[in-house]
Design an enzyme around this catalytic site. Structure first.
Site, PDB file in Angstrom:
ATOM      1  CB  ALA A  31      -1.918   2.289  10.809  1.00 46.10           C
ATOM      2  CB  THR A  35      -3.522   8.101  14.442  1.00 44.43           C
ATOM      3  OG1 THR A  35      -3.019   9.113  13.498  1.00 44.43           O
ATOM      4  CG2 THR A  35      -2.666   6.588  14.192  1.00 44.43           C
ATOM      5  CG  HIS A 128      -2.017  -5.244   4.617  1.00 50.22           C
ATOM      6  ND1 HIS A 128      -1.155  -4.476   5.382  1.00 50.22           N
ATOM      7  CD2 HIS A 128      -1.229  -6.148   3.741  1.00 50.22           C
ATOM      8  CE1 HIS A 128       0.223  -4.751   4.876  1.00 50.22           C
ATOM      9  NE2 HIS A 128       0.030  -5.375   4.014  1.00 50.22           N
ATOM     10  CB  ILE A 245      -1.574  12.872   8.284  1.00 47.87           C
ATOM     11  CG1 ILE A 245      -0.443  11.949   8.213  1.00 47.87           C
ATOM     12  CG2 ILE A 245      -2.459  12.684   6.877  1.00 47.87           C
ATOM     13  CD1 ILE A 245      -0.396  10.362   8.191  1.00 47.87           C
TER      14      ILE A 245
HETATM   15  P1  NAD Z   1       2.589   1.659  11.464  1.00 47.83           P
HETATM   16  O1  NAD Z   1       1.624   1.730  12.651  1.00 47.83           O
HETATM   17  O2  NAD Z   1       3.687   0.785  11.488  1.00 47.83           O
HETATM   18  O3  NAD Z   1       3.069   3.036  11.177  1.00 47.83           O
HETATM   19  C1  NAD Z   1       2.440   4.140  11.186  1.00 47.83           C
HETATM   20  C2  NAD Z   1       3.079   5.325  11.144  1.00 47.83           C
HETATM   21  O4  NAD Z   1       2.312   6.673  11.014  1.00 47.83           O
HETATM   22  C3  NAD Z   1       4.130   5.697  12.100  1.00 47.83           C
HETATM   23  O5  NAD Z   1       5.293   5.848  11.747  1.00 47.83           O
HETATM   24  C4  NAD Z   1       3.443   6.940  13.010  1.00 47.83           C
HETATM   25  O6  NAD Z   1       4.528   7.674  13.374  1.00 47.83           O
HETATM   26  C5  NAD Z   1       2.799   7.589  11.847  1.00 47.83           C
HETATM   27  N1  NAD Z   1       1.603   8.420  12.441  1.00 47.83           N
HETATM   28  C6  NAD Z   1       0.503   8.077  13.165  1.00 47.83           C
HETATM   29  N2  NAD Z   1      -0.142   9.013  13.338  1.00 47.83           N
HETATM   30  C7  NAD Z   1       0.131  10.077  12.436  1.00 47.83           C
HETATM   31  C8  NAD Z   1      -0.330  11.355  12.159  1.00 47.83           C
HETATM   32  N3  NAD Z   1      -1.399  11.713  12.559  1.00 47.83           N
HETATM   33  N4  NAD Z   1       0.411  12.089  11.425  1.00 47.83           N
HETATM   34  C9  NAD Z   1       1.624  11.691  10.768  1.00 47.83           C
HETATM   35  N5  NAD Z   1       2.159  10.492  11.039  1.00 47.83           N
HETATM   36  C10 NAD Z   1       1.557   9.813  11.830  1.00 47.83           C
HETATM   37  O7  NAD Z   1       1.543   1.361  10.179  1.00 47.83           O
HETATM   38  P2  NAD Z   1       1.663   0.713   8.849  1.00 47.83           P
HETATM   39  O8  NAD Z   1       2.756   1.221   8.231  1.00 47.83           O
HETATM   40  O9  NAD Z   1       0.418   0.943   8.147  1.00 47.83           O
HETATM   41  O10 NAD Z   1       1.802  -0.818   9.205  1.00 47.83           O
HETATM   42  C11 NAD Z   1       0.868  -1.372  10.146  1.00 47.83           C
HETATM   43  C12 NAD Z   1       0.202  -2.402   9.559  1.00 47.83           C
HETATM   44  O11 NAD Z   1      -0.994  -2.636  10.544  1.00 47.83           O
HETATM   45  C13 NAD Z   1      -0.435  -2.265   8.123  1.00 47.83           C
HETATM   46  O12 NAD Z   1      -0.258  -3.334   7.468  1.00 47.83           O
HETATM   47  C14 NAD Z   1      -2.179  -2.279   8.542  1.00 47.83           C
HETATM   48  O13 NAD Z   1      -2.659  -3.270   7.771  1.00 47.83           O
HETATM   49  C15 NAD Z   1      -2.674  -2.461   9.829  1.00 47.83           C
HETATM   50  N6  NAD Z   1      -3.091  -1.848  10.628  1.00 47.83           N
HETATM   51  C16 NAD Z   1      -4.114  -1.126  10.036  1.00 47.83           C
HETATM   52  C17 NAD Z   1      -5.096  -0.080  10.673  1.00 47.83           C
HETATM   53  C18 NAD Z   1      -6.007   0.669  10.138  1.00 47.83           C
HETATM   54  O14 NAD Z   1      -6.555  -0.015   9.078  1.00 47.83           O
HETATM   55  N7  NAD Z   1      -6.443   1.708  10.484  1.00 47.83           N
HETATM   56  C19 NAD Z   1      -4.704   0.233  11.951  1.00 47.83           C
HETATM   57  C20 NAD Z   1      -3.536  -0.462  12.765  1.00 47.83           C
HETATM   58  C21 NAD Z   1      -2.828  -1.316  11.947  1.00 47.83           C
END
Ligand code: NAD
Length: 256
Positions: A31, A35, A128, A245
């Site tokens: 995810a 962001t 997912h 990122i």
């Molecule tokens: P997570 O939220 O657990 O982890 C995200 C990580 O990214 C965090 O450790 C955070 O510190 C880091 N992060 C966030 N923005 C950042 C940036 N700009 N630069 C560097 N690091 C950054 O996400 P996960 O590990 O993907 O697990 C969450 C679950 O939720 C997944 O299974 C996913 O399917 C789902 N999900 C998906 C979305 C999406 O599709 N965009 C959004 C939320 C949750």
């Protein structure tokens, strides 16, 4: 090689050097890569997790009230998701795929932004599922969200399958739901075939997805973790990049 890496001035230069010598790289995203497109992640402060605990699959199946809640949340979040565009991070990954350096993107994300960034759908492995459409849980028939939205918000009707009457759910994998077989197999194949595995924007705590970086490392690939904060798999990594990122990957792609 690792000694050479130590002499390089920045994490992006180190990642660039690893990309320059690898024969086949795989990118694994969470995810965090989305962001910067305005989609909140799960575990950062203010992330989705802090607002609503996820609805488990068994609860969705067992109760009409939970299904209503799931669809209510889905359409409430739509504004955020629908307007999201691929950001610099997605575009940098697409560039690496286009240049043949990255063979596949294994993603935990459901937002379709890798495909929107120009990566051919067959090179995006969705662990997912995908939140931009829905499917029948009994027969697999695809259902479009616009149609469901009209009947749910307009007439308060829960969707059922036009073909078999089964329960319809967004095409995502919820906690408690079985992992999709084919993407899991393809992800494993890609993981075992690569010599560089780059995990980007994942807290690496959701299993089985988080097992892929470990499998890659144990199979002899170099492992890079690019994430704002530390992860439980940092000890496995050859290179840890605790940076944002989009800016980091933009630099890496320009450097290459
Ligand atoms: P997570 O939220 O657990 O982890 C995200 C990580 O990214 C965090 O450790 C955070 O510190 C880091 N992060 C966030 N923005 C950042 C940036 N700009 N630069 C560097 N690091 C950054 O996400 P996960 O590990 O993907 O697990 C969450 C679950 O939720 C997944 O299974 C996913 O399917 C789902 N999900 C998906 C979305 C999406 O599709 N965009 C959004 C939320 C949750």
């Amino acid at each position: 090689m690792m000694n050479d890496l130590e002499n390089l001035p920045s994490p992006s230069a180190k990642l660039q050097a690893l990309l320059a010598v690898c024969t086949r790289a795989v990118v694994f995203t969470g995810a965090g890569i989305s962001t910067e497109s305005g989609i909140p992640d799960f575990r950062s402060p203010g992330g989705l997790w802090t607002k609503n605990a996820p609805i488990e699959f068994q609860d969705f199946m067992a109760s009409e009230e939970m299904r209503r809640e799931a669809w209510k949340r889905k359409f409430a979040m739509e504004a955020e998701f629908n307007n999201a565009k691929p950001n610099a991070g997605h575009l940098a990954v697409a560039n690496l795929v286009q240049r043949g350096i990255v063979s596949a993107v294994i993603t935990q994300n459901i937002d379709n932004l890798h495909q929107d960034s120009g990566i051919p759908a067959e090179k995006v492995i969705e662990l997912h599922g995908n939140g931009t459409y829905a499917t029948c849980l009994s027969c697999g028939e695809r259902h479009e969200l616009d149609v469901i939205k009209q009947s749910f918000l307009g007439r308060d009707e829960l969707p059922d399958c036009r073909k078999c009457g089964g329960i319809v759910k967004t095409a995502t994998i919820s906690f408690g739901q079985s992992m999709p077989l084919e993407p899991m197999e393809r992800a494993e194949e890609e993981t075992l075939a690569c010599d560089l595995f780059i995990a980007i924007g994942s807290s690496l705590v959701v299993y089985p997805a988080a097992s892929f970086p470990i499998v890659a490392k144990k199979n002899g690939a170099k492992l890079v973790i690019l994430n704002r904060e530390e992860t439980p798999l940092d000890d496995y990594a050859d290179l840890i990049v605790n940076e944002e990122i989009g800016p980091t990957l933009s630099k890496v792609v320009q450097l290459n």
